[in-house]
Design a protein around this motif. Structure first.
Motif, PDB file in Angstrom:
ATOM      1  N   ASN A 169       0.812  -1.219   0.000  1.00  0.00           N
ATOM      2  CA  ASN A 169       0.000   0.000   0.000  1.00  0.00           C
ATOM      3  C   ASN A 169       0.847   1.271   0.000  1.00  0.00           C
ATOM      4  O   ASN A 169       0.639   2.193   0.792  1.00  0.00           O
ATOM      5  CB  ASN A 169      -0.967  -0.009   1.194  1.00  0.00           C
ATOM      6  CG  ASN A 169      -2.070  -1.033   0.997  1.00  0.00           C
ATOM      7  OD1 ASN A 169      -2.502  -1.289  -0.121  1.00  0.00           O
ATOM      8  ND2 ASN A 169      -2.506  -1.652   2.085  1.00  0.00           N
ATOM      9  N   PHE A 170       1.810   1.281  -0.915  1.00  0.00           N
ATOM     10  CA  PHE A 170       2.676   2.455  -1.053  1.00  0.00           C
ATOM     11  C   PHE A 170       2.124   3.460  -2.055  1.00  0.00           C
ATOM     12  O   PHE A 170       2.024   4.659  -1.775  1.00  0.00           O
ATOM     13  CB  PHE A 170       4.083   2.024  -1.492  1.00  0.00           C
ATOM     14  CG  PHE A 170       4.951   3.185  -1.884  1.00  0.00           C
ATOM     15  CD1 PHE A 170       5.550   3.974  -0.918  1.00  0.00           C
ATOM     16  CD2 PHE A 170       5.119   3.526  -3.219  1.00  0.00           C
ATOM     17  CE1 PHE A 170       6.317   5.081  -1.276  1.00  0.00           C
ATOM     18  CE2 PHE A 170       5.890   4.615  -3.585  1.00  0.00           C
ATOM     19  CZ  PHE A 170       6.491   5.395  -2.605  1.00  0.00           C
ATOM     20  N   GLU A 171       1.759   2.997  -3.241  1.00  0.00           N
ATOM     21  CA  GLU A 171       1.501   3.907  -4.361  1.00  0.00           C
ATOM     22  C   GLU A 171       0.020   4.282  -4.471  1.00  0.00           C
ATOM     23  O   GLU A 171      -0.858   3.547  -4.040  1.00  0.00           O
ATOM     24  CB  GLU A 171       1.984   3.265  -5.680  1.00  0.00           C
ATOM     25  CG  GLU A 171       1.138   2.111  -6.197  1.00  0.00           C
ATOM     26  CD  GLU A 171       1.436   0.765  -5.572  1.00  0.00           C
ATOM     27  OE1 GLU A 171       1.072  -0.256  -6.181  1.00  0.00           O
ATOM     28  OE2 GLU A 171       1.976   0.713  -4.461  1.00  0.00           O
ATOM     29  N   GLY A 172      -0.210   5.468  -5.039  1.00  0.00           N
ATOM     30  CA  GLY A 172      -1.574   5.859  -5.380  1.00  0.00           C
ATOM     31  C   GLY A 172      -2.273   6.791  -4.416  1.00  0.00           C
ATOM     32  O   GLY A 172      -3.405   7.204  -4.680  1.00  0.00           O
ATOM     33  N   ASP A 197      -3.608  -2.689  -2.554  1.00  0.00           N
ATOM     34  CA  ASP A 197      -4.962  -3.250  -2.492  1.00  0.00           C
ATOM     35  C   ASP A 197      -5.909  -2.382  -1.662  1.00  0.00           C
ATOM     36  O   ASP A 197      -7.001  -2.813  -1.317  1.00  0.00           O
ATOM     37  CB  ASP A 197      -4.941  -4.683  -1.946  1.00  0.00           C
ATOM     38  CG  ASP A 197      -4.413  -4.783  -0.522  1.00  0.00           C
ATOM     39  OD1 ASP A 197      -3.941  -3.767   0.023  1.00  0.00           O
ATOM     40  OD2 ASP A 197      -4.465  -5.886   0.049  1.00  0.00           O
ATOM     41  N   SER A 198      -5.483  -1.139  -1.358  1.00  0.00           N
ATOM     42  CA  SER A 198      -6.414  -0.213  -0.712  1.00  0.00           C
ATOM     43  C   SER A 198      -7.569   0.075  -1.668  1.00  0.00           C
ATOM     44  O   SER A 198      -7.384   0.091  -2.888  1.00  0.00           O
ATOM     45  CB  SER A 198      -5.707   1.092  -0.340  1.00  0.00           C
ATOM     46  OG  SER A 198      -4.765   0.865   0.670  1.00  0.00           O
ATOM     47  N   PRO A 199      -8.774   0.313  -1.137  1.00  0.00           N
ATOM     48  CA  PRO A 199      -9.945   0.462  -2.007  1.00  0.00           C
ATOM     49  C   PRO A 199      -9.833   1.636  -2.971  1.00  0.00           C
ATOM     50  O   PRO A 199      -9.276   2.684  -2.637  1.00  0.00           O
ATOM     51  CB  PRO A 199     -11.091   0.684  -1.018  1.00  0.00           C
ATOM     52  CG  PRO A 199     -10.603   0.147   0.277  1.00  0.00           C
ATOM     53  CD  PRO A 199      -9.121   0.371   0.291  1.00  0.00           C
ATOM     54  N   ALA A 200     -10.357   1.427  -4.175  1.00  0.00           N
ATOM     55  CA  ALA A 200     -10.473   2.537  -5.132  1.00  0.00           C
ATOM     56  C   ALA A 200     -11.322   3.616  -4.483  1.00  0.00           C
ATOM     57  O   ALA A 200     -12.308   3.340  -3.815  1.00  0.00           O
ATOM     58  CB  ALA A 200     -11.109   2.050  -6.424  1.00  0.00           C
ATOM     59  N   GLY A 201     -10.954   4.849  -4.683  1.00  0.00           N
ATOM     60  CA  GLY A 201     -11.613   5.945  -3.987  1.00  0.00           C
ATOM     61  C   GLY A 201     -10.704   6.475  -2.900  1.00  0.00           C
ATOM     62  O   GLY A 201     -10.602   7.691  -2.694  1.00  0.00           O
ATOM     63  N   LYS A 202      -9.998   5.564  -2.210  1.00  0.00           N
ATOM     64  CA  LYS A 202      -8.971   5.995  -1.264  1.00  0.00           C
ATOM     65  C   LYS A 202      -7.662   6.242  -2.000  1.00  0.00           C
ATOM     66  O   LYS A 202      -6.914   7.160  -1.674  1.00  0.00           O
ATOM     67  CB  LYS A 202      -8.769   4.941  -0.166  1.00  0.00           C
ATOM     68  CG  LYS A 202      -9.913   4.859   0.833  1.00  0.00           C
ATOM     69  CD  LYS A 202      -9.522   4.009   2.008  1.00  0.00           C
ATOM     70  CE  LYS A 202     -10.601   4.029   3.088  1.00  0.00           C
ATOM     71  NZ  LYS A 202     -10.206   3.253   4.288  1.00  0.00           N
ATOM     72  N   ILE A 203      -7.355   5.359  -2.960  1.00  0.00           N
ATOM     73  CA  ILE A 203      -6.155   5.565  -3.765  1.00  0.00           C
ATOM     74  C   ILE A 203      -6.563   5.876  -5.201  1.00  0.00           C
ATOM     75  O   ILE A 203      -7.662   5.554  -5.644  1.00  0.00           O
ATOM     76  CB  ILE A 203      -5.231   4.323  -3.769  1.00  0.00           C
ATOM     77  CG1 ILE A 203      -5.935   3.124  -4.441  1.00  0.00           C
ATOM     78  CG2 ILE A 203      -4.745   3.986  -2.385  1.00  0.00           C
ATOM     79  CD1 ILE A 203      -4.985   2.093  -4.986  1.00  0.00           C
ATOM     80  N   SER A 204      -5.638   6.482  -5.916  1.00  0.00           N
ATOM     81  CA  SER A 204      -5.848   6.719  -7.335  1.00  0.00           C
ATOM     82  C   SER A 204      -5.471   5.459  -8.110  1.00  0.00           C
ATOM     83  O   SER A 204      -4.499   4.784  -7.780  1.00  0.00           O
ATOM     84  CB  SER A 204      -4.978   7.882  -7.810  1.00  0.00           C
ATOM     85  OG  SER A 204      -5.001   7.971  -9.228  1.00  0.00           O
ATOM     86  N   THR A 205      -6.272   5.134  -9.107  1.00  0.00           N
ATOM     87  CA  THR A 205      -5.897   4.039 -10.006  1.00  0.00           C
ATOM     88  C   THR A 205      -5.362   4.591 -11.332  1.00  0.00           C
ATOM     89  O   THR A 205      -5.182   3.843 -12.288  1.00  0.00           O
ATOM     90  CB  THR A 205      -7.107   3.122 -10.276  1.00  0.00           C
ATOM     91  OG1 THR A 205      -8.181   3.903 -10.811  1.00  0.00           O
ATOM     92  CG2 THR A 205      -7.573   2.452  -8.985  1.00  0.00           C
TER      93      THR A 205
END
Length: 349
Positions: free
Chosen positions: A97-100, A136-144
């Motif tokens: 859970n580093f990127e995004g 694998d953090s939820p979309a919405g919390k991280i950018s895809t």
């Protein structure tokens, strides 16, 4: 594509993930290192949770995961324990859970602070490689957004390069933005740095596009076995033809049980179904699994890759409820099965 000769496979170095052996509190890290070394593996993937556990045993209290000075001190002891057992630390893992994360977010700041801390531990461990799992953090919390993902990893790659460290990027088959080998390869290709490459995995590769633990058939989309195999064969051919051998840093080896009854298609304790599957249902090759792991291994070898093969198994039995075993015979069997896998990959004598 490169042919796979028996002589070329003799040079492949063999590693074992420290977190993937042992089934009780008495199976301490020093005992695990002893079993791994006696079985003939020459290196380990050092798991961060193992460092935390060992720190607690040595100090008599729980060491916080961000006390990097103390954890580096403990890791220097692990380095000595490894040396005593004839193994080195090939890689530190799993950096997750580093990127995004949004640019000015607390999570992004903490991710980079964590990266700096883990680099101190890498130095203490004597390793030059950091495994980074696709977020694998939820979309919405991280950018895809692929451009941001590439930018973040390029920044991490630059940090690591200052210490001559490498980044091994792995697709986790439950990842929010990069569940397949092709996803992580395209990201690594676009990062375009000499110290950023791939951590490929037989389970993650087959688990993302061949199998599904929530389907009664065990196959993705409950499709016919023929259809699934044809698509997967095309994917493996593409991997073999498009990924340069020098951009692969290691191949992790494990199989998976076909879960019966299938896992429910919902999160449990914050884990997506494929993450639950990964956590408990991953035996070593030839020990009850059903994935086409040989196809993955052959595709990787056809690129010309002859680097690390690393056993990373999480075997809690076919029902995921736990499995008792003695570590030394288990590690010996893992080595025997690794050698069997390599022999069966040969296409030319």
């Amino acid at each position: 594509m490169t042919s796979i000769t028996a002589s070329s496979l003799q040079q492949i170095p063999l590693s074992y993930a420290s977190c993937s052996i042992g089934c009780g509190a008495s199976d301490t890290l020093p005992r695990r290192l002893e079993a791994i070394g006696k079985a003939g593996f020459t290196a380990i993937e050092l798991s961060f949770p193992d460092i935390l556990d060992y720190a607690g045993q040595l100090n008599g209290y729980e060491v916080p995961p961000d006390d990097y000075e103390e954890l580096a001190k403990v890791t220097r002891q692990i380095y000595a324990d490894c040396k005593a057992n004839g193994v080195t630390v090939m890689m530190l893992q799993p950096f997750a859970n580093f990127e995004g994360w949004p640019k000015d977010s607390r999570e992004r700041k903490e991710a980079f602070e964590r990266a700096n801390g883990w680099m101190k531990i890498m130095e203490a461990a004597g390793t030059d490689m950091l495994q980074v799992g696709s977020t694998d953090s939820p979309a919405g919390k991280i950018s895809t957004d692929r451009a941001q993902i590439v930018s973040d990893l390029r920044e991490l790659g630059s940090m690591l390069a200052k210490n001559n460290f490498r980044l091994a990027y792995e697709n986790w088959c439950w990842s929010t933005h990069a569940p397949s080998w092709k996803d992580v390869w395209e990201i690594v290709r676009d990062v375009d740095m000499p110290n950023v490459g791939l951590c490929l995995d037989t389970f993650q590769t087959a688990g993302s596009e061949w199998a599904d633990p929530t389907c009664s058939s065990g196959l993705i989309e409950n499709a016919s076995a023929g259809t699934v195999q044809q698509r997967f064969a095309r994917s493996m051919e593409e991997l073999a033809q498009t990924v340069p051998a020098e951009k692969i840093y290691l191949l992790q080896i494990s199989d998976a049980y076909k879960v019966s009854p299938p896992l429910e298609n919902k999160d449990v304790k914050g884990l997506r179904p494929r993450a639950q599957w990964s956590h408990d249902y991953r035996p070593m090759p030839y020990d009850g699994g059903y994935l086409p792991i040989m196809d993955v291994a052959k595709a990787v070898l056809k690129t010309g890759f002859r680097g690390w093969f690393s056993m990373e198994i999480f075997d809690a039995g076919p029902q995921g409820k736990g499995k008792k075993y003695e570590m030394e015979p288990f590690a010996k069997k893992a080595m025997e099965n690794m050698q069997k896998l390599l022999k069966e990959c040969v296409t030319e004598s």
